[in-house]
Design an enzyme around this catalytic site. Structure first.
Site, PDB file in Angstrom:
ATOM      1  CG  ASP B  62      -2.124  -0.818   1.064  1.00 10.53           C
ATOM      2  OD1 ASP B  62      -2.485  -1.064  -0.092  1.00 10.53           O
ATOM      3  OD2 ASP B  62      -2.716  -1.225   2.080  1.00 10.53           O
ATOM      4  CE1 TYR B 120       4.118  -6.470   3.886  1.00 13.34           C
ATOM      5  CE2 TYR B 120       3.325  -8.732   3.957  1.00 13.34           C
ATOM      6  CZ  TYR B 120       3.478  -7.527   3.280  1.00 13.34           C
ATOM      7  OH  TYR B 120       2.986  -7.400   2.010  1.00 13.34           O
TER       8      TYR B 120
END
Lengths: 258, 258
Positions: B62, B120
């Site tokens: 994003d 992540y």
């Protein structure tokens, strides 16, 4: 009267350094003057305390140099608690300057004269490509460096020496003797980059001393100098024999000891 | 035909994310569209190879999300060596995108379908003031967090579960079952800041899954949820019961495993 000690963290990228630069009067074009960190903080204090103060730091830092724990103090008649001053300043300062501590100290405390030693860190990004995250916070040196040789060279810098060879030419300081208490060199890998971190603690630093020492250690690491050369360079007191001055952006003032 | 695999590092602050956003056709004002990381890289490859290519990444990130080792591949008839491609791209890319590796791989390799798991990292700056150095790379949460409780809660998320409660509402994915292989939470102190680093490895992630999990773990750390609540939230499959979605800027894609 209160004496307020501030511990300050700043990203020096956009500033002309700690102190305001004197504008040179010659030339036609006026370049837009960068703000000084001291100015930014003083104007915030004026806003918060409604008093004009003069803040004294442990020492100036150059344009582009960063600080994790710069120390500065100022005297004020305001009775606002240090903790409130910290909150108010952090609410008003630009995002690249933050006060990490504010405390009331003895009136005798002087950020510069009371300091016993200072610690600087220099970061060399030592890999074949630049890193998006370290552009403003390191010096990119792409050729391999032999850290073992650099450590050997560093041991020759320890202790009380005349560091005139590592002082920027043109500096007006008379006594160029300083004591390096600690000089550590270590590899570090953070944010997936290969970097070398050099930390130097001394009772005081000459102008550009850390950056000239790092430039000289890099010459050792790449094989242009041998570790023994360091002693000769110190003895020569000749700036032109030492290595080049590395960029300001890799330099951090990380601690001031009192 | 060659299949080139790129390992990419980027600071996502100024981009609209990995992929180009569709421009919404309603409204009067046209906001200036931010560049996509994919576009920036594709246009550089076009310049370097004189060929239009379509690069496939391990997955989108994003706007504001960073990557230390995003992986992407593209097919080309060009015979330029991968090492030369890397150098040429790094010479042309904007400074917030860098290629850390380029290699020729089997034609069957597909960055997305061949991926076995992704890792992540999320960084929470947990101290009473922001830090100049972490503004774009962390989420500032000033209230104390009990990391012991967060770790307890995290253990309830491990393994194969239906993570619908942690998937952004409106997502069209049908199968919301994923396997979390590792979830570590640790304090770290770097650049004189107090931060909490959360790392999650899974075989795949739903839309906003990491950010929703971190938001939920923060609710545990501050005492709004207890660790046991996590099981109930998973079972509910109800997004509204989990914690809020934390900002993109604290998120880093740190590894893609094949």
């Amino acid at each position: 009267m209160h004496n307020i000690k501030l511990t300050i963290e700043y990203d020096g990228t956009k500033y002309c350094g700690w102190q305001k630069q004197r504008v040179k009067r010659f030339g036609f074009k006026k370049k837009k003057q960068k703000l000084a960190i001291q100015e930014a903080i003083e104007s915030c204090i004026k806003k918060v305390l409604r008093q004009k103060v003069n803040i004294i730091s442990s020492g100036r830092t150059d344009s582009g140099v960063h600080a994790l724990k710069q120390v500065a103090n100022f005297k004020t008649t305001s009775n606002i608690r240090p903790h409130k001053i910290k909150l108010a300043l952090n609410g008003n300062l630009p995002r690249d300057i933050r006060i990490s501590e504010a405390e009331s100290v003895s009136l005798k405390f002087h950020s510069r004269y009371s300091a016993k030693s200072k610690v600087y860190r220099y970061i060399i990004l030592n890999q074949d490509h630049k890193s998006p995250f370290w552009v403003n916070y390191s010096y990119w040196f792409k050729f391999p460096l032999d850290i073992r040789l650099m450590k050997k060279a560093a041991s020759n810098l320890l202790g009380r020496n005349d560091f005139k060879a590592f002082c920027a030419s043109g500096s007006s300081v008379e006594d160029t003797t300083r004591s390096i208490k600690r000089l550590s060199i270590a590899n570090f890998n953070y944010f997936s980059c290969n970097a070398i971190c050099i930390e130097i603690e001394a009772d005081g630093f000459l102008y550009n001393m850390v950056r000239n020492i790092v430039g000289t250690l890099i010459e050792v690491g790449r094989g242009r100098f041998i570790p023994k050369d360091i002693k000769k360079i110190i003895e020569s007191r000749d700036r032109s024999l030492a290595g080049p001055c590395v960029p300001a952006k890799g330099l951090f003032l990380i601690e001031v000891k009192y």
